[in-house]
Design an enzyme around this catalytic site. Structure first.
Site, mmCIF file in Angstrom:
data_model
loop_
_atom_site.group_PDB
_atom_site.id
_atom_site.type_symbol
_atom_site.label_atom_id
_atom_site.label_comp_id
_atom_site.label_asym_id
_atom_site.label_seq_id
_atom_site.Cartn_x
_atom_site.Cartn_y
_atom_site.Cartn_z
ATOM 1 N N GLY A 1 -6.318 -0.219 -9.952
ATOM 2 C CA GLY A 1 -5.804 -1.606 -9.398
ATOM 3 C C GLY A 1 -5.020 -0.824 -8.713
ATOM 4 N N CYS A 2 -3.581 -1.777 -8.231
ATOM 5 C CA CYS A 2 -3.695 -2.241 -7.192
ATOM 6 C C CYS A 2 -1.585 -1.093 -7.580
ATOM 7 C CB CYS A 2 -2.715 -2.878 -5.914
ATOM 8 S SG CYS A 2 -1.768 -4.425 -7.613
#
Length: 317
Positions: free
Chosen positions: A126-127
């Site tokens: 995920g970012c």
């Protein structure tokens, strides 16, 4: 690629049309089938004549990218068969956490490069998770994450995806900021998983407060770690940890987000205030936080230089 009409799909196409070792065989989007890609991703006008399709010719590809929303990848695989020879890079959160029967390798090259190189299936991080982990992993390697860690991070509106919502509307977002999912964000478990992998055990809380920013792309994170370790030892450990990293760099100077926007880079900086270590880290949420890292993983899985197709200049001015 699947789910090619969203932000991640558009950015992935932007990277792959200029990648010297890659060819896009199909860009799947049921709602846009038959439409030119550049009609949806208008930044690609003049760059590609690719047309969206609702076909999925898996027998003609080596790697398929899942650019679905969270939860849709697992559902898709229950309903569709992909040849065992085809490698998968999933950008959703469906397979990021280790579990019995889950053969997906967590695709953070800074700690899993060798496993990614031989993987058939990769779960792209995920970012927020990427940015925060890269700030904390060297500290975990030192074994100094022994008290609760305070994390604050702000992200651009593209992190919410292409579908409009009340909190992505320009008139609400501009000149504004807010918190959401305080202490409960879905990326915390994968952050804990990686920190535990590196430190061995992790018996402290990661107190993460995410913020919505009034800009389009980028993530800037601050992490506060309590430690008596000397500054010089910490800086040396951070530099050593990222010595061979292709895109993550320790900076002796304070960093800012524009240094990484439009690149696959991550920058990390440390400062010490008494017994508090302040770690700042930043990435582009759509690139190192999503498709840039996915292309980096594709390169590693394909046995080519991981920087291939990712030599991008920051939009610093």
């Amino acid at each position: 690629m699947l789910g090619a009409a969203g932000y991640t799909g558009g950015e992935l196409i932007r990277l792959l049309v200029n990648h010297p070792e890659a060819e896009i065989v199909f860009a799947n989007s049921e709602s846009n089938a038959g439409n030119p890609v550049a009609d949806v991703h208008e930044g690609l006008i003049g760059d590609t004549d690719l047309v969206f399709t609702d076909d999925m010719p898996f027998d003609k590809v080596d790697i398929v990218f899942f650019c679905f929303g969270h939860g849709k990848s697992a559902a898709f695989l229950k309903e569709h068969s992909i040849p065992e020879s085809v490698k998968i890079i999933d950008l959703a959160q469906d397979f990021r956490l280790s579990a019995p029967g889950n053969d997906y390798i967590y695709g953070l090259p800074e700690i899993n490069r060798n496993h990614i190189a031989t993987a058939q299936h990769v779960a792209n991080p995920g970012c927020f998770a990427t940015c925060i982990q890269l700030g904390l992993l060297p500290a975990a390697k030192m074994g100094i994450l022994t008290e609760d860690v305070a994390v604050n991070a702000i992200t651009g509106s593209t992190g919410a995806g292409q579908k409009p919502s009340a909190t992505t509307h320009f008139s609400w977002r501009t000149g504004n900021m807010s918190i959401y999912k305080a202490f409960t964000h879905q990326h915390v478990p994968e952050i804990r998983q990686s920190l535990t992998q590196v430190q061995g055990t992790l018996d402290v809380a990661i107190d993460f407060i995410p913020y919505r920013g009034d800009f389009a792309r980028g993530i800037f994170a601050t992490c506060v770690v309590k430690t008596e370790a000397p500054t010089e030892d910490i800086v040396a450990a951070y530099k050593e940890f990222y010595r061979d990293a292709a895109f993550t760099h320790y900076s002796d100077r304070q960093i800012d987000m524009k240094q990484v926007v439009n690149t696959n880079k991550a920058l990390v900086h440390c400062e010490k205030y008494g017994n508090k270590l302040l770690v700042t880290s930043c990435i582009d949420n759509l690139l190192k936080g999503a498709v840039g890292q996915a292309v980096q993983n594709m390169n590693i899985m394909s046995g080519i230089d991981e920087k291939t197709g990712l030599n991008l200049k920051a939009s610093a001015f």
